[in-house]
Design a protein around this motif. Structure first.
Motif, PDB file in Angstrom:
ATOM      1  N   TYR A  22       0.850  -1.197   0.000  1.00  0.00           N
ATOM      2  CA  TYR A  22       0.000   0.000   0.000  1.00  0.00           C
ATOM      3  C   TYR A  22       0.887   1.250   0.000  1.00  0.00           C
ATOM      4  O   TYR A  22       0.946   1.992   0.990  1.00  0.00           O
ATOM      5  N   PRO A  23       1.612   1.504  -1.088  1.00  0.00           N
ATOM      6  CA  PRO A  23       2.608   2.594  -1.112  1.00  0.00           C
ATOM      7  C   PRO A  23       2.042   3.987  -0.928  1.00  0.00           C
ATOM      8  O   PRO A  23       2.688   4.838  -0.314  1.00  0.00           O
ATOM      9  N   GLN A  24       0.836   4.250  -1.471  1.00  0.00           N
ATOM     10  CA  GLN A  24       0.266   5.594  -1.335  1.00  0.00           C
ATOM     11  C   GLN A  24      -0.098   5.900   0.111  1.00  0.00           C
ATOM     12  O   GLN A  24       0.178   6.986   0.627  1.00  0.00           O
ATOM     13  N   VAL A  25      -0.711   4.937   0.770  1.00  0.00           N
ATOM     14  CA  VAL A  25      -1.157   5.138   2.150  1.00  0.00           C
ATOM     15  C   VAL A  25       0.032   5.256   3.097  1.00  0.00           C
ATOM     16  O   VAL A  25       0.044   6.102   4.002  1.00  0.00           O
ATOM     17  N   THR A  26       1.029   4.419   2.920  1.00  0.00           N
ATOM     18  CA  THR A  26       2.173   4.379   3.841  1.00  0.00           C
ATOM     19  C   THR A  26       3.290   5.340   3.464  1.00  0.00           C
ATOM     20  O   THR A  26       4.298   5.421   4.174  1.00  0.00           O
ATOM     21  N   ILE A  34      14.026   8.939   3.047  1.00  0.00           N
ATOM     22  CA  ILE A  34      14.517   9.205   4.408  1.00  0.00           C
ATOM     23  C   ILE A  34      15.464   8.087   4.845  1.00  0.00           C
ATOM     24  O   ILE A  34      16.487   8.336   5.493  1.00  0.00           O
ATOM     25  N   GLU A  35      15.115   6.847   4.494  1.00  0.00           N
ATOM     26  CA  GLU A  35      15.958   5.697   4.818  1.00  0.00           C
ATOM     27  C   GLU A  35      17.343   5.841   4.194  1.00  0.00           C
ATOM     28  O   GLU A  35      18.370   5.586   4.839  1.00  0.00           O
ATOM     29  N   GLU A  36      17.397   6.262   2.938  1.00  0.00           N
ATOM     30  CA  GLU A  36      18.667   6.418   2.227  1.00  0.00           C
ATOM     31  C   GLU A  36      19.516   7.546   2.824  1.00  0.00           C
ATOM     32  O   GLU A  36      20.745   7.462   2.854  1.00  0.00           O
ATOM     33  N   LYS A  37      18.858   8.598   3.314  1.00  0.00           N
ATOM     34  CA  LYS A  37      19.588   9.736   3.878  1.00  0.00           C
ATOM     35  C   LYS A  37      20.109   9.452   5.283  1.00  0.00           C
ATOM     36  O   LYS A  37      21.196   9.913   5.652  1.00  0.00           O
ATOM     37  N   THR A  38      19.316   8.737   6.080  1.00  0.00           N
ATOM     38  CA  THR A  38      19.667   8.533   7.490  1.00  0.00           C
ATOM     39  C   THR A  38      20.359   7.204   7.776  1.00  0.00           C
ATOM     40  O   THR A  38      21.085   7.084   8.770  1.00  0.00           O
ATOM     41  N   GLY A  39      20.087   6.207   6.930  1.00  0.00           N
ATOM     42  CA  GLY A  39      20.658   4.885   7.177  1.00  0.00           C
ATOM     43  C   GLY A  39      19.805   4.022   8.086  1.00  0.00           C
ATOM     44  O   GLY A  39      20.119   2.866   8.362  1.00  0.00           O
ATOM     45  N   TYR A  40      18.682   4.560   8.558  1.00  0.00           N
ATOM     46  CA  TYR A  40      17.749   3.801   9.385  1.00  0.00           C
ATOM     47  C   TYR A  40      16.603   3.259   8.520  1.00  0.00           C
ATOM     48  O   TYR A  40      16.178   3.935   7.576  1.00  0.00           O
ATOM     49  N   PRO A  41      16.101   2.063   8.841  1.00  0.00           N
ATOM     50  CA  PRO A  41      15.054   1.456   7.998  1.00  0.00           C
ATOM     51  C   PRO A  41      13.774   2.293   7.975  1.00  0.00           C
ATOM     52  O   PRO A  41      13.368   2.843   8.999  1.00  0.00           O
ATOM     53  N   LYS A  42      13.157   2.373   6.817  1.00  0.00           N
ATOM     54  CA  LYS A  42      11.916   3.149   6.660  1.00  0.00           C
ATOM     55  C   LYS A  42      10.799   2.577   7.522  1.00  0.00           C
ATOM     56  O   LYS A  42       9.898   3.303   7.948  1.00  0.00           O
ATOM     57  N   ALA A  43      10.864   1.271   7.793  1.00  0.00           N
ATOM     58  CA  ALA A  43       9.843   0.642   8.639  1.00  0.00           C
ATOM     59  C   ALA A  43       9.849   1.251  10.034  1.00  0.00           C
ATOM     60  O   ALA A  43       8.798   1.387  10.665  1.00  0.00           O
ATOM     61  N   ALA A  44      11.040   1.658  10.509  1.00  0.00           N
ATOM     62  CA  ALA A  44      11.139   2.256  11.844  1.00  0.00           C
ATOM     63  C   ALA A  44      10.411   3.594  11.887  1.00  0.00           C
ATOM     64  O   ALA A  44       9.696   3.896  12.850  1.00  0.00           O
ATOM     65  N   PHE A  45      10.582   4.405  10.833  1.00  0.00           N
ATOM     66  CA  PHE A  45       9.893   5.696  10.772  1.00  0.00           C
ATOM     67  C   PHE A  45       8.387   5.505  10.644  1.00  0.00           C
ATOM     68  O   PHE A  45       7.602   6.253  11.243  1.00  0.00           O
ATOM     69  N   PHE A  46       7.986   4.500   9.877  1.00  0.00           N
ATOM     70  CA  PHE A  46       6.554   4.214   9.711  1.00  0.00           C
ATOM     71  C   PHE A  46       5.926   3.796  11.039  1.00  0.00           C
ATOM     72  O   PHE A  46       4.855   4.293  11.420  1.00  0.00           O
ATOM     73  N   LEU A  47       6.595   2.904  11.764  1.00  0.00           N
ATOM     74  CA  LEU A  47       6.071   2.444  13.051  1.00  0.00           C
ATOM     75  C   LEU A  47       6.068   3.570  14.081  1.00  0.00           C
ATOM     76  O   LEU A  47       5.127   3.688  14.872  1.00  0.00           O
ATOM     77  N   GLY A  49       5.765   6.805  13.449  1.00  0.00           N
ATOM     78  CA  GLY A  49       4.646   7.684  13.103  1.00  0.00           C
ATOM     79  C   GLY A  49       3.310   7.095  13.500  1.00  0.00           C
ATOM     80  O   GLY A  49       2.416   7.801  13.985  1.00  0.00           O
ATOM     81  N   THR A  50       3.169   5.778  13.324  1.00  0.00           N
ATOM     82  CA  THR A  50       1.934   5.091  13.700  1.00  0.00           C
ATOM     83  C   THR A  50       1.702   5.165  15.199  1.00  0.00           C
ATOM     84  O   THR A  50       0.582   5.404  15.663  1.00  0.00           O
ATOM     85  N   ILE A  51       2.765   4.965  15.976  1.00  0.00           N
ATOM     86  CA  ILE A  51       2.663   5.006  17.443  1.00  0.00           C
ATOM     87  C   ILE A  51       2.296   6.413  17.920  1.00  0.00           C
ATOM     88  O   ILE A  51       1.416   6.582  18.778  1.00  0.00           O
ATOM     89  N   VAL A  52       2.963   7.425  17.356  1.00  0.00           N
ATOM     90  CA  VAL A  52       2.669   8.817  17.734  1.00  0.00           C
ATOM     91  C   VAL A  52       1.220   9.161  17.412  1.00  0.00           C
ATOM     92  O   VAL A  52       0.507   9.766  18.226  1.00  0.00           O
ATOM     93  N   LEU A  53       0.759   8.757  16.225  1.00  0.00           N
ATOM     94  CA  LEU A  53      -0.626   9.020  15.831  1.00  0.00           C
ATOM     95  C   LEU A  53      -1.599   8.309  16.764  1.00  0.00           C
ATOM     96  O   LEU A  53      -2.626   8.881  17.169  1.00  0.00           O
TER      97      LEU A  53
END
Length: 286
Positions: A22-26, A34-47, A49-53
């Motif tokens: 579901y690329p549009q939603v996520t 962001i993953e390429e710039k920071t070196g951290y997995p995109k899944a971490a940022f997604f999770l 954001g989900t927790i904060v929301l």
């Protein structure tokens, strides 16, 4: 990229697969950058954001709002997707919304009794997911009695010569009087937004006509405003003539001469949501 333990990598891989589906939603591509710039997995940022929301929503509306959104967001996304792609899932999602709205009304009737049921929130979550998960599609089961009643009404119509709609409406009126005593005007208004649309929804599915899309649109819009109403809570009660405004809006949304739900969808929700809805088949991940 940061090295992660094998167990964590498995979780990240599963989250990545979900995001790719579901690329549009996520916001898959944006998080990939962001993953390429920071070196951290995109899944971490997604999770994260989900927790904060989730925390923010819990503060605003409590766990009930979280569960209601669980029962609304994914089904609404899949409903709009099925309408735009014209696939056969339209009937499945139409059934889901009727069942979801039915249980929401029952929950409002029971009120505080619901809070006394042990682990009710988890039971409700399990039931919602069971109703819409592709491997179960449980929405057709709870309404089997409704289809049974519909068949009996057809038999009565054939025997008496009077339209089955007359018997249906008569039973609804009697039930409404009884329910007014139990749940007051709010329950009556909720039933006004439920009974006729539910009847027409099942009728459209039974006859296989084009109105299926209209009623699917109605239920998504109706459920959306119900959740907003729950969030606003006591503020709603301060609006003058709110009950009559709500009645007018409900009738406007489903009356054949206005079909207002379709207007709300086409002129409001659709332009807002379409950039995030992928009408193509879900991507397959390795």
């Amino acid at each position: 990229m940061t090295t992660l333990p094998p167990q964590v990598e498995q979780v990240v891989a599963k989250v990545d697969a979900f995001m790719a589906k579901y690329p549009q939603v996520t916001q898959y591509e944006r998080l990939k950058e962001i993953e390429e710039k920071t070196g951290y997995p995109k899944a971490a940022f997604f999770l994260l954001g989900t927790i904060v929301l989730a925390v923010l929503l819990t503060v605003v509306g409590g766990t009930k709002l979280i569960v209601d959104l669980l029962g609304f967001v994914y089904p609404a996304y899949m409903s709009f997707k099925s309408m735009d792609s014209g696939n056969k899932d339209v009937t499945q999602w139409l059934t889901y919304w009727v069942v979801f709205s039915f249980f929401s009304i029952v929950e409002n009737i029971l009120g505080l009794l619901v809070a006394l049921i042990p682990f009710y929130t988890w039971i409700k979550i399990g039931m919602i997911v069971w109703m819409y998960h592709p491997s179960t599609m449980g929405t057709f089961v709870p309404f089997a009695p409704f289809f049974f009643v519909l068949e009996r009404l057809k038999e009565i119509e054939e025997k008496t010569g009077y339209p089955k709609a007359a018997f249906f409406l008569l039973g609804t009126i009697v039930l409404a009087v009884l329910l007014t005593v139990v749940g007051g005007t709010k329950l009556i208004v909720d039933l006004l937004g439920f009974v006729y649309p539910a009847y027409m929804s099942f009728k459209s599915m039974d006859s296989g006509n084009k109105d299926v899309t209209q009623w699917l649109t109605y239920w998504v819009v109706f459920s959306f405003f119900s959740i907003v109403e729950n969030i606003l809570g006591l503020l709603v009660a301060l609006i003058p003539f709110y009950t009559w405004i709500k009645i007018g809006m409900i009738v406007w949304m489903y009356h054949p001469s206005t079909m207002g739900a379709k207007t709300v969808y086409e002129q409001g929700l659709r332009p807002l949501l379409m950039p995030y809805i992928d009408v193509s088949e879900p991507k397959k991940t390795e």
